[in-house]
Scaffold this motif. Structure first.
Motif, PDB file in Angstrom:
ATOM      1  N   PHE A  83     -37.900   8.063  31.851  1.00 47.02           N
ATOM      2  CA  PHE A  83     -36.641   7.975  31.121  1.00 47.02           C
ATOM      3  C   PHE A  83     -36.809   8.735  29.809  1.00 47.02           C
ATOM      4  O   PHE A  83     -37.771   8.497  29.077  1.00 47.02           O
ATOM      5  N   THR A  84     -35.903   9.672  29.515  1.00 42.89           N
ATOM      6  CA  THR A  84     -35.929  10.395  28.245  1.00 42.89           C
ATOM      7  C   THR A  84     -34.618  10.154  27.506  1.00 42.89           C
ATOM      8  O   THR A  84     -33.564  10.020  28.122  1.00 42.89           O
ATOM      9  N   TYR A  85     -34.705  10.110  26.202  1.00 51.64           N
ATOM     10  CA  TYR A  85     -33.511   9.953  25.376  1.00 51.64           C
ATOM     11  C   TYR A  85     -33.683  10.760  24.095  1.00 51.64           C
ATOM     12  O   TYR A  85     -34.805  10.947  23.595  1.00 51.64           O
ATOM     13  N   ASN A  86     -32.587  11.266  23.577  1.00 58.09           N
ATOM     14  CA  ASN A  86     -32.544  11.955  22.290  1.00 58.09           C
ATOM     15  C   ASN A  86     -31.175  11.695  21.683  1.00 58.09           C
ATOM     16  O   ASN A  86     -30.173  11.665  22.393  1.00 58.09           O
ATOM     17  N   VAL A  87     -31.120  11.518  20.387  1.00 58.72           N
ATOM     18  CA  VAL A  87     -29.859  11.326  19.685  1.00 58.72           C
ATOM     19  C   VAL A  87     -29.996  11.947  18.294  1.00 58.72           C
ATOM     20  O   VAL A  87     -31.063  11.853  17.673  1.00 58.72           O
ATOM     21  N   GLY A  88     -28.935  12.620  17.840  1.00 57.98           N
ATOM     22  CA  GLY A  88     -29.030  13.230  16.520  1.00 57.98           C
ATOM     23  C   GLY A  88     -27.837  14.095  16.185  1.00 57.98           C
ATOM     24  O   GLY A  88     -26.760  13.986  16.782  1.00 57.98           O
ATOM     25  N   ALA A  89     -28.052  14.988  15.219  1.00 64.06           N
ATOM     26  CA  ALA A  89     -27.006  15.880  14.712  1.00 64.06           C
ATOM     27  C   ALA A  89     -27.148  17.260  15.338  1.00 64.06           C
ATOM     28  O   ALA A  89     -28.246  17.685  15.683  1.00 64.06           O
ATOM     29  N   LEU A  90     -25.996  17.936  15.475  1.00 62.67           N
ATOM     30  CA  LEU A  90     -26.029  19.311  15.982  1.00 62.67           C
ATOM     31  C   LEU A  90     -25.135  20.187  15.133  1.00 62.67           C
ATOM     32  O   LEU A  90     -24.213  19.719  14.469  1.00 62.67           O
ATOM     33  N   GLY A  91     -25.438  21.474  15.160  1.00 64.93           N
ATOM     34  CA  GLY A  91     -24.615  22.474  14.491  1.00 64.93           C
ATOM     35  C   GLY A  91     -24.387  23.629  15.456  1.00 64.93           C
ATOM     36  O   GLY A  91     -25.240  23.934  16.290  1.00 64.93           O
ATOM     37  N   ARG A  92     -23.230  24.241  15.363  1.00 65.15           N
ATOM     38  CA  ARG A  92     -22.892  25.332  16.262  1.00 65.15           C
ATOM     39  C   ARG A  92     -22.174  26.419  15.465  1.00 65.15           C
ATOM     40  O   ARG A  92     -21.311  26.125  14.653  1.00 65.15           O
ATOM     41  N   TYR A  93     -22.564  27.678  15.722  1.00 68.94           N
ATOM     42  CA  TYR A  93     -21.924  28.824  15.084  1.00 68.94           C
ATOM     43  C   TYR A  93     -21.442  29.781  16.167  1.00 68.94           C
ATOM     44  O   TYR A  93     -22.224  30.238  16.992  1.00 68.94           O
ATOM     45  N   TYR A  94     -20.134  30.084  16.171  1.00 69.87           N
ATOM     46  CA  TYR A  94     -19.530  30.991  17.139  1.00 69.87           C
ATOM     47  C   TYR A  94     -19.472  32.394  16.539  1.00 69.87           C
ATOM     48  O   TYR A  94     -19.021  32.568  15.405  1.00 69.87           O
ATOM     49  N   LEU A  95     -19.923  33.382  17.291  1.00 72.91           N
ATOM     50  CA  LEU A  95     -19.851  34.772  16.850  1.00 72.91           C
ATOM     51  C   LEU A  95     -18.422  35.283  16.997  1.00 72.91           C
ATOM     52  O   LEU A  95     -17.778  35.037  18.008  1.00 72.91           O
TER      53      LEU A  95
END
Length: 196
Positions: A83-95
């Motif tokens: 079982f794997t889990y990850n939780v957190g913040a993300l950022g995205r930049y569109y060209l």
């Protein structure tokens, strides 16, 4: 004939403008990726399945900030389950079209870069190793807008966990396919209505 050509040009321009309106400041993005799935059909074959729901808010045009959750299971008959889990913040930049010498693959899509930082871990049943710690990842992707508010996307990411426990540092390259729903605010709605 001239009227038909003019109408066609306006329709194409409207679709491109609408796709750009979805990644403007104040809009929301919600959806997820199917990070990977396979189910063994042979004797002793296993399974591997992971999903990654995410949501983000556009703080500037082409820039979104939000959060993600990663959940995954893998195993096989008579083998431990992981079982794997990850939780957190993300950022995205569109060209932007033409930015950095990168043109749109198609008129209805955008290239983007995504990065994430959070906590995560792995737990293996039946006395297997476990790890908890820092989760981080980054990589490029492409979103193709099948409608003004829905984008199908592919994302290739380097994903790593720098953990504590007997699992230590783990890393992998993931390829995810998924979709995002872009929810316009009143500013986005005005742009869409102006195009119509």
């Amino acid at each position: 004939m001239k009227k038909l050509i003019f109408t066609g040009i306006l329709a194409v321009a409207g679709l491109v403008s609408t796709a750009n309106a979805q990644i403007q400041k104040g809009n929301w993005m919600v959806g997820g990726n199917l990070v990977g799935a396979n189910f063994g059909l042979n004797s002793g074959g296993g399974y591997n399945f992971a999903i990654q729901p995410k949501g983000a808010y556009f703080v500037e045009d082409n820039v979104a900030v939000g959060g993600y959750v990663d959940l995954g299971f893998s195993g096989a008959k008579d083998s431990p389950t992981t079982f794997t889990y990850n939780v957190g913040a993300l950022g995205r930049y569109y060209l932007s079209p033409g930015e950095q010498g990168v043109d749109n693959l198609l008129n209805h899509g955008r290239w983007f870069f995504e990065g994430n930082l959070g906590v995560g871990g792995t737990s293996i049943s039946k006395g297997g190793s476990s790890s908890n710690g820092l989760n981080f990842g980054f990589g490029p992707g492409y979103s193709y807008f099948i409608t003004p508010n829905i984008g199908l996307e592919g994302l290739v990411k380097y994903d790593a966990n720098a953990g504590f426990g007997n699992g230590g540092y783990t890393n992998r390259i993931t390829f995810g396919l998924g979709f995002q729903i872009y929810l316009p605010t009143s500013k986005g709605r005005e742009v869409i209505n102006d195009v119509k």
